[in-house]
Design an enzyme around this catalytic site. Structure first.
Site, mmCIF file in Angstrom:
data_model
loop_
_atom_site.group_PDB
_atom_site.id
_atom_site.type_symbol
_atom_site.label_atom_id
_atom_site.label_comp_id
_atom_site.label_asym_id
_atom_site.label_seq_id
_atom_site.Cartn_x
_atom_site.Cartn_y
_atom_site.Cartn_z
ATOM 1 N N HIS A 1 39.243 33.921 39.048
ATOM 2 C CA HIS A 1 37.792 33.523 39.647
ATOM 3 C C HIS A 1 38.243 32.755 40.853
ATOM 4 O O HIS A 1 37.137 32.540 41.621
ATOM 5 C CB HIS A 1 37.221 32.511 38.731
ATOM 6 C CG HIS A 1 35.600 32.405 38.772
ATOM 7 N ND1 HIS A 1 35.036 33.177 39.780
ATOM 8 C CD2 HIS A 1 34.664 31.899 37.951
ATOM 9 C CE1 HIS A 1 33.857 33.003 39.392
ATOM 10 N NE2 HIS A 1 33.513 32.189 38.425
ATOM 11 N N ASP B 1 34.623 37.055 42.338
ATOM 12 C CA ASP B 1 33.152 36.228 41.831
ATOM 13 C C ASP B 1 32.940 36.859 40.536
ATOM 14 O O ASP B 1 33.106 38.149 40.157
ATOM 15 C CB ASP B 1 32.271 36.328 42.923
ATOM 16 C CG ASP B 1 32.604 35.606 44.105
ATOM 17 O OD1 ASP B 1 33.379 34.685 44.011
ATOM 18 O OD2 ASP B 1 32.116 36.031 45.445
#
Length: 457
Positions: free
Chosen positions: A428, A432
């Site tokens: 992450h 995204d």
């Protein structure tokens, strides 16, 4: 006669150290030139170290499990001729681990005698003899709090008889719970507290005495006080280091979605029935590989390595898919290089070849490195949902869960469909959640309409 020192060679580009996983020649053994004397592990590849000369081994530079630096002394040989140890030069000192077998046994026994007590019973596990009786060696056994036990409770416990039927022993709630957890009938435990109250020390004495037998406890179960030490070595150590690096560095997000693979399974069965001689039997894996290649062409930033120390993302044009494979020695990840240049059958052949090489321990260092994205699957044991650990320093991993036949609503009725979940994890820090979802949805669409896998865009 002379001496020849063999040093740990450079076993791979960028490798500074390696773990010694096996000795293939003992001290005193005569070895021939090019005979393998040891095996070391670097990353997840095992490398055999041959002897460059003929001679007799007089010293070894480590024990199995030791991590040695490249260039450090590995073996010392007694050879005909001058050898490579110059006159007057001091050879490497022998390690204490090369003591005689008898000395090693005594050292090991001393360590065992000094080890910590096992949980549950309050007395030291090593404080028992082969028959389960306590060894005191002249010292009183200890309670769970470290206090010495008196000889009286032990003696009393051995000769204790059940209390009268209906007689309720005096004990605190904590003592009662501990006895219940251990399956002990408190009527059989003599109390040394006021008015015969049973204390924790009385339980310790009972556990340490012959009263701990199944008959005295009133059950058919016997407490197992054994503690086995399993050294973390070889591949298991490398896996642990890899998992630790992933956990410490990566901030993962896991995205799970269901895929209807009914049409894919029908196509796979048809292709397997009509396949040409010499072609491998297709599993779902090559279809997934080709679907990932197409999805990556639309989102190339998922096919990448994140060098978090340098703060640089290396985005690759070639799709090098790691296939996590369970082997007798542990988890390994052989790599199908340039999956973008392989058709369905070629992907299947290469994946099968690499899996066999990994399971037989013959996979090379090159075959076990260089992946840019990974697939992991537990096959029929894949469960409903998993949370795959990203193969650091990659940024994405696709997990395959088990296939099931389940009823699904088609708008007018429920129909049996073959479905499975894809559980995929992403770093992450660089991927995204939206991009992760788009990628999985694209792979899902290709698998549910498998003809699209073969259409060039």
């Amino acid at each position: 006669m002379g001496e020849h020192v063999i040093k740990l060679p450079d076993v791979g580009e960028g490798v500074a150290e390696a773990e010694l996983v096996e000795w293939l020649a003992d001290i005193g053994a005569n070895v021939r030139e090019d005979e393998v004397i040891a095996s070391v592990m670097t990353d997840k590849a095992t490398v055999e170290i041959p002897s460059p000369v003929e001679g007799k081994i007089i010293w070894r530079g480590g024990d199995v499990g030791d991590v040695l630096a490249v260039g450090s002394p590995l073996v010392r040989l007694e050879v005909d001729g001058a050898g490579n140890v110059k006159p007057g030069e001091t050879p490497p000192q022998e390690k204490k681990s090369e003591a005689k077998p008898e000395e090693k046994k005594e050292e090991k026994k001393a360590k065992q005698d000094a080890s910590s007590p096992a949980r549950g019973g309050g007395v030291e596990a090593e404080g028992r003899d082969g028959g389960g009786k306590p060894k005191t060696n002249g010292a009183a056994p200890k309670t769970q709090n470290g206090a010495a036990l008196s000889a009286a409770p032990v003696s009393a416990a051995k000769s204790a008889m059940p209390r009268a039927e209906g007689e309720k022993p005096l004990a605190s709630p904590a003592v009662r719970k501990r006895a219940a957890d251990a399956g002990v009938d408190l009527r059989r435990v003599p109390g040394t507290g006021p008015a015969g109250r049973i204390t924790h020390e009385d339980l310790d004495a009972f556990f340490a005495s012959d009263g701990e037998t199944a008959a005295a406890r009133g059950t058919g179960y016997v407490r197992n006080m054994a503690v086995t030490e399993v050294p973390v070595r070889g591949l298991r150590r490398k896996i642990a280091e890899k998992m630790e690096a992933a956990n410490n560095r990566i901030v993962p997000i896991t995205y799970v979605d269901e895929v209807d693979v009914t049409a894919l399974e029908d196509l796979r069965a048809e292709l397997n029935n009509s396949r040409k001689e010499g072609r491998p039997k297709l599993t779902i894996l090559p279809f997934l590989m080709r679907a990932m290649v197409k999805a990556i062409s639309e989102q190339p930033h998922l096919n990448a390595i994140y060098d978090d120390e340098a703060g640089v993302i290396h985005q690759y044009g070639g799709v090098h898919i790691g296939i996590a494979a369970q082997t007798p020695n542990g988890l390994m990840v052989p790599v199908v290089k340039h999956a973008e240049a392989r058709d369905l059958w070629d992907c299947a052949s290469e994946a099968a070849r690499l899996a066999d090489a990994a399971k037989s321990g013959k996979a090379s260092r090159d075959e076990l490195s260089g992946s840019t994205i990974t697939i992991t699957s537990l096959g029929a044991m894949g469960g409903i949902v998993t949370t795959p650990v990203i193969n650091h320093p990659e940024v994405a991993i696709v997990g395959v869960n088990k296939m099931q036949v389940l009823p699904r609503w088609n708008g007018t009725e429920f129909m049996p469909r073959k479905v499975m979940n894809l559980s995929s994890s992403f770093d992450h820090r660089v991927i995204d959640g939206w991009d992760a979802a788009v990628f999985v949805q694209r792979v899902k669409a290709l698998l549910e309409t498998p003809a699209m896998i073969f259409i060039e865009s």
